[in-house]
Design a protein around this motif. Structure first.
Motif, PDB file in Angstrom:
ATOM      1  N   VAL A   1      89.764 -38.237  16.095  1.00 40.18           N
ATOM      2  CA  VAL A   1      88.847 -39.378  16.197  1.00 40.18           C
ATOM      3  C   VAL A   1      88.256 -39.451  17.603  1.00 40.18           C
ATOM      4  O   VAL A   1      87.067 -39.744  17.775  1.00 40.18           O
ATOM      5  CB  VAL A   1      89.557 -40.703  15.813  1.00 40.18           C
ATOM      6  N   LEU A   2      89.057 -39.153  18.637  1.00 39.10           N
ATOM      7  CA  LEU A   2      88.561 -39.178  20.011  1.00 39.10           C
ATOM      8  C   LEU A   2      87.461 -38.150  20.241  1.00 39.10           C
ATOM      9  O   LEU A   2      86.569 -38.356  21.068  1.00 39.10           O
ATOM     10  CB  LEU A   2      89.706 -38.924  21.000  1.00 39.10           C
ATOM     11  N   GLU A   3      87.522 -37.050  19.499  1.00 37.00           N
ATOM     12  CA  GLU A   3      86.517 -35.991  19.640  1.00 37.00           C
ATOM     13  C   GLU A   3      85.243 -36.280  18.845  1.00 37.00           C
ATOM     14  O   GLU A   3      84.212 -35.652  19.069  1.00 37.00           O
ATOM     15  CB  GLU A   3      87.098 -34.644  19.172  1.00 37.00           C
ATOM     16  N   MET A   4      85.294 -37.219  17.910  1.00 39.99           N
ATOM     17  CA  MET A   4      84.135 -37.531  17.076  1.00 39.99           C
ATOM     18  C   MET A   4      83.055 -38.252  17.885  1.00 39.99           C
ATOM     19  O   MET A   4      83.348 -38.902  18.886  1.00 39.99           O
ATOM     20  CB  MET A   4      84.555 -38.440  15.899  1.00 39.99           C
ATOM     21  N   LYS A   5      81.810 -38.137  17.412  1.00 36.77           N
ATOM     22  CA  LYS A   5      80.714 -38.894  18.035  1.00 36.77           C
ATOM     23  C   LYS A   5      80.942 -40.377  17.760  1.00 36.77           C
ATOM     24  O   LYS A   5      81.461 -40.755  16.704  1.00 36.77           O
ATOM     25  CB  LYS A   5      79.378 -38.468  17.433  1.00 36.77           C
ATOM     26  N   GLU A   6      80.524 -41.218  18.694  1.00 39.50           N
ATOM     27  CA  GLU A   6      80.752 -42.656  18.554  1.00 39.50           C
ATOM     28  C   GLU A   6      80.105 -43.216  17.284  1.00 39.50           C
ATOM     29  O   GLU A   6      80.683 -44.055  16.604  1.00 39.50           O
ATOM     30  CB  GLU A   6      80.240 -43.407  19.785  1.00 39.50           C
ATOM     31  N   ASP A   7      78.899 -42.740  16.941  1.00 42.53           N
ATOM     32  CA  ASP A   7      78.217 -43.205  15.726  1.00 42.53           C
ATOM     33  C   ASP A   7      79.036 -42.896  14.480  1.00 42.53           C
ATOM     34  O   ASP A   7      79.119 -43.707  13.550  1.00 42.53           O
ATOM     35  CB  ASP A   7      76.832 -42.556  15.591  1.00 42.53           C
ATOM     36  N   ASP A   8      79.649 -41.698  14.444  1.00 44.78           N
ATOM     37  CA  ASP A   8      80.474 -41.317  13.287  1.00 44.78           C
ATOM     38  C   ASP A   8      81.724 -42.187  13.188  1.00 44.78           C
ATOM     39  O   ASP A   8      82.142 -42.570  12.098  1.00 44.78           O
ATOM     40  CB  ASP A   8      80.863 -39.832  13.373  1.00 44.78           C
ATOM     41  N   VAL A   9      82.318 -42.493  14.331  1.00 44.04           N
ATOM     42  CA  VAL A   9      83.511 -43.353  14.350  1.00 44.04           C
ATOM     43  C   VAL A   9      83.146 -44.755  13.850  1.00 44.04           C
ATOM     44  O   VAL A   9      83.855 -45.345  13.031  1.00 44.04           O
ATOM     45  CB  VAL A   9      84.138 -43.423  15.758  1.00 44.04           C
ATOM     46  N   LEU A  10      82.011 -45.283  14.320  1.00 46.45           N
ATOM     47  CA  LEU A  10      81.578 -46.609  13.886  1.00 46.45           C
ATOM     48  C   LEU A  10      81.267 -46.635  12.392  1.00 46.45           C
ATOM     49  O   LEU A  10      81.607 -47.594  11.697  1.00 46.45           O
ATOM     50  CB  LEU A  10      80.358 -47.059  14.700  1.00 46.45           C
ATOM     51  N   GLU A  11      80.629 -45.568  11.899  1.00 50.07           N
ATOM     52  CA  GLU A  11      80.322 -45.483  10.463  1.00 50.07           C
ATOM     53  C   GLU A  11      81.609 -45.423   9.641  1.00 50.07           C
ATOM     54  O   GLU A  11      81.733 -46.069   8.597  1.00 50.07           O
ATOM     55  CB  GLU A  11      79.452 -44.246  10.181  1.00 50.07           C
ATOM     56  N   PHE A  12      82.600 -44.661  10.128  1.00 49.82           N
ATOM     57  CA  PHE A  12      83.902 -44.570   9.462  1.00 49.82           C
ATOM     58  C   PHE A  12      84.578 -45.942   9.433  1.00 49.82           C
ATOM     59  O   PHE A  12      85.087 -46.379   8.394  1.00 49.82           O
ATOM     60  CB  PHE A  12      84.774 -43.541  10.186  1.00 49.82           C
ATOM     61  N   ALA A  13      84.545 -46.645  10.553  1.00 54.45           N
ATOM     62  CA  ALA A  13      85.156 -47.980  10.627  1.00 54.45           C
ATOM     63  C   ALA A  13      84.444 -48.947   9.681  1.00 54.45           C
ATOM     64  O   ALA A  13      85.094 -49.737   8.984  1.00 54.45           O
ATOM     65  CB  ALA A  13      85.107 -48.495  12.066  1.00 54.45           C
TER      66      ALA A  13
END
Length: 199
Positions: free
Chosen positions: A32-44
């Motif tokens: 998750v730390l390596e993911m792009k911030e947009d992808d993390v937000l979309e996942f959340a």
């Protein structure tokens, strides 16, 4: 080794999921730390939407985002047959097969006295009420799992169904395609013999 608090908290969250231990949780957290911030937000957002926007259908108790669900609302389906399953995942498995075109009833569990789960803890009463209110139902297919709990639930429902006069059937259990007799357990072989048919 001590993890920074945000990673430790994320790992704790992942470990609440079934089958995820400390090592897998650590791998996921660092991924998750390596993911792009947009992808993390979309996942959340996906997690939050799934929790907030899904509900149980008031008729069949399947997971849905509209009530009644699309299966119950579909008038092209066979309205005379109800398939009783343990979990919402079972509905999805049946639908993938594309062979069954009737309605469903999801119990959300199985009778298990060892775990303190009785008929009142699953949606059995709702099934009986549904059958009483709908005179079109001609058959109930019991498709609970082939476990001790699933069999106990099937037997309990079949006893309740007897006085209604509605045809009650149980899905066949036995050897899977490609399975060898020598590797099958006694219960599987017994069910395969019980479910034999003329060819």
């Amino acid at each position: 080794m001590q993890y920074p608090a945000p990673i430790a908290k994320l790992m704790e969250g992942f470990m609440k999921l079934p089958g995820i231990g400390p090592k897998t949780a650590s791998r996921l957290a660092f991924y998750v730390l390596e993911m792009k911030e947009d992808d993390v937000l979309e996942f959340a957002r996906s997690l939050v939407h799934a929790k907030r926007d899904l509900m149980y259908c008031s008729q069949c108790h399947h997971i849905t985002d509209v009530d009644p669900c699309r299966i119950c609302e579909d008038t092209s389906r066979d309205q005379t047959v109800i398939c009783v399953v343990q979990d919402a995942k079972d509905v999805i498995a049946m639908e993938k097969m594309r062979e069954y075109n009737g309605l469903y009833h999801v119990l959300h569990g199985a009778i298990s006295p060892m775990d303190g789960i009785g008929p009142e803890d699953i949606y059995v009463a709702e099934l009986i009420k549904r059958l009483q209110e709908n005179e079109n139902i001609q058959e109930v297919i019991i498709a609970t799992n082939s476990t001790i709990e699933g069999e106990a639930t099937a037997m309990y429902i079949s006893r309740l169904m007897k006085p209604t006069g509605i045809k009650t059937t149980r899905i066949a259990h036995g050897l899977p395609i490609g399975g060898d007799l020598e590797y099958a357990d006694e219960v599987t072989l017994s069910k395969a013999l019980e479910g034999r048919r003329e060819i």
